[in-house]
Each structure stands twice: as structure tokens, then as C-alpha cells.
Design a protein around this motif. Sequence first.
Motif, PDB file in Angstrom:
ATOM      1  N   CYS A 120       0.863  -1.176   0.000  1.00  0.00           N
ATOM      2  CA  CYS A 120       0.000   0.000   0.000  1.00  0.00           C
ATOM      3  C   CYS A 120       0.910   1.240   0.000  1.00  0.00           C
ATOM      4  O   CYS A 120       2.112   1.141   0.249  1.00  0.00           O
ATOM      5  N   CYS A 170       1.182   3.277   2.197  1.00  0.00           N
ATOM      6  CA  CYS A 170       1.704   3.469   3.564  1.00  0.00           C
ATOM      7  C   CYS A 170       2.950   2.623   3.803  1.00  0.00           C
ATOM      8  O   CYS A 170       3.577   2.731   4.853  1.00  0.00           O
ATOM      9  N   CYS A 209      -2.113  -3.927   5.736  1.00  0.00           N
ATOM     10  CA  CYS A 209      -2.478  -2.524   5.965  1.00  0.00           C
ATOM     11  C   CYS A 209      -3.807  -2.468   6.721  1.00  0.00           C
ATOM     12  O   CYS A 209      -4.814  -3.018   6.258  1.00  0.00           O
ATOM     13  N   TRP A 231      -6.870  -1.012   4.642  1.00  0.00           N
ATOM     14  CA  TRP A 231      -7.472  -1.897   3.641  1.00  0.00           C
ATOM     15  C   TRP A 231      -8.078  -3.143   4.270  1.00  0.00           C
ATOM     16  O   TRP A 231      -9.056  -3.698   3.745  1.00  0.00           O
ATOM     17  N   HIS A 283      -3.148   5.796   1.820  1.00  0.00           N
ATOM     18  CA  HIS A 283      -3.361   4.350   1.625  1.00  0.00           C
ATOM     19  C   HIS A 283      -3.805   4.069   0.193  1.00  0.00           C
ATOM     20  O   HIS A 283      -4.938   3.673  -0.058  1.00  0.00           O
TER      21      HIS A 283
HETATM   22 ZN   LIG Z   1      -2.009   1.406   3.872  1.00  0.00          ZN
END
Ligand SMILES: [Zn+2]
Length: 296
Positions: A49, A51, A58, A61, A245
Motif C-alpha cells: 500500500c 503506507c 495494511c 485496507w 493508503h
Molecule cells: Zn495502507
Amino acid sequence: MTPRVIFLGGLGRSGTTLLERLLGELPGVAPLGEVVHLWERGVLAGEPCGCGRAFPACPFWRQVGEKAFGGWTPGLAGRVMALRRRVDRTRRLGRAHADLPEYVRAYRLLYEAAAGVAGAGLVVDSSKHASLAYCLLEGGLDPHIVQVVREPRAVAHSWGRTVERPENGRPMTRWGPVRTAVHWTAQNLALELLARRGARVTRIRYEDLVAAPGDTLGALAGELGLPPSRLPFLHGTTAHLTTAHTASGNPMRFGAGPIELSRDDTWRHGLPRRRQSLVAALTWPLRARYGYGSAT
Ligand SMILES: [Zn+2]
């Protein structure tokens, strides 16, 4: 409740990822990345992701998957990918398929869940393909399409370069100038066709965005019906980006902190003259209509 959907359209390497990240800094807006690739690259391949965590790890998600589908499964991803192959094709543009409602339902559930988890009233999908925008429209989602255009010779130079994908270390797809020019024209014409079919389409130019990000983003936010905002993350041409994200997309989706927005004109020296002329000829007259001049 279905959130409002902003769909970023255009050919890759035109600045959609940059625009998505800037929009993502506005209050109430959740940038999701290229959702069209989430099923294969996120769910099945576990790519990271925006991030930095692997998609399955994540927390954003994971929550979205739980809320939308009771969790991500390879079966779900495979089903959406199979539907995509049948329904979501540029050559099918304008012809609805019997499987379209099921395909669009997956996107609707995903957008609703993502807006809920993010606490946002508006989600950004930077999938880019006009064919997906068409499916969403036909499926009743009424996305606001933002068509991002960029000088086609710059786009062709970018597609010709070797760039490593941070997700897996493999090179990104490369295209020659002819292929890039043909796709540039096809995607942009298809997005214009959607406008003629009643879709809300706002066009912005990458060059305007990087030259005057505050003015361009402010005007776009107004078009999108967002409340006036001071854009505190912008100082001149420096943007202070926070982590987003985003499930898939250009390498520019990773990283946070200040970035300097500057126009990349390396194509003028980097793309051989003959190739410049070829791309210029093949993208005429659309290129001129978008303000990229008549000079070859
Ligand atoms: Zn993420």
C-alpha cells in the motif's frame, strides 16, 4: 451511503498520481490509488500500500475489505478480474454487458467501505482507464471524471524510459512513441466521449498543475463542489504530503514530506527529434486543442 467518487482519467505518466496525492490532502477526501489494479496487485500479489505495508497487512485496507466483502479472498479478486475481462474493455465502450451490474457492485461496495473507514465524503479512484469510468457511469455511480492531460511528447519520453517498480523491483512497462501516441489519443478521445454521454468531466493540464498548484487545485476543488479550503499543505510550488493508503499506482504514491513540484521537460533533449515529430504528428489535432501548440 455511496460517497461521491472522483475518477482520475487519462493516459499513464500524465500526472494522475501527483494530482491524487494533492487531492488527498483536502479535508474529507480519501485517495484510494488505482482501484482497477487492487484485485490482482493488492489482494492476490500482496504488493505494498502507499503506507509501505503489504496490502494484506495494511489496517486501512483490512477494515475496508471486512466492511465491504467480509474480508479479501482470492476468490473475490479472481471473480472481479474475470468480470473485468468481459465488461471493462476500451473496445466495449458504449456497449453495456449483462455482467456489468455485478462488476460495478464490487466497486460501489469498496468505495462505500473506504469512505466509511476513512471518514470521508469523497473518494478518489485514479484507475485512469476510460472504460472503467464508462462502467461506473452505466452502473449508476455518477463519478466526477477529472481528465488529466499532459504534452504527449513528454508522455512518450516517460513511457520510453526504464523505471523500476518499487513494489517488486521489476521494470515498469515500456512503450515506443507510436504506441504511446495511439493510446494517448484513444484514452483522451474516450474520456471526451463520456462527456458527450452526459458525464461530468473536468479537464486539467499537468503543466498548469505544477506551474500553479494552488490556483489549479483550488479551481478544481470548486468544480468538485468541495468547500473552499486554504490548502495549507501548499507553499508556492512545494507540497507537504502525508502518507496515503493508495492500493496501486505510480511509484510517486510512496513517500511523504515536502516535494517540489516542477515541470519535467527532459523530453526536449531526451526524446530524439524524429520521435518528437512522430508523436506530434500522431497526436494532432487533439494536442493542439489541449493547448500544446502546432509546432512540431
Ligand atoms: Zn495502507
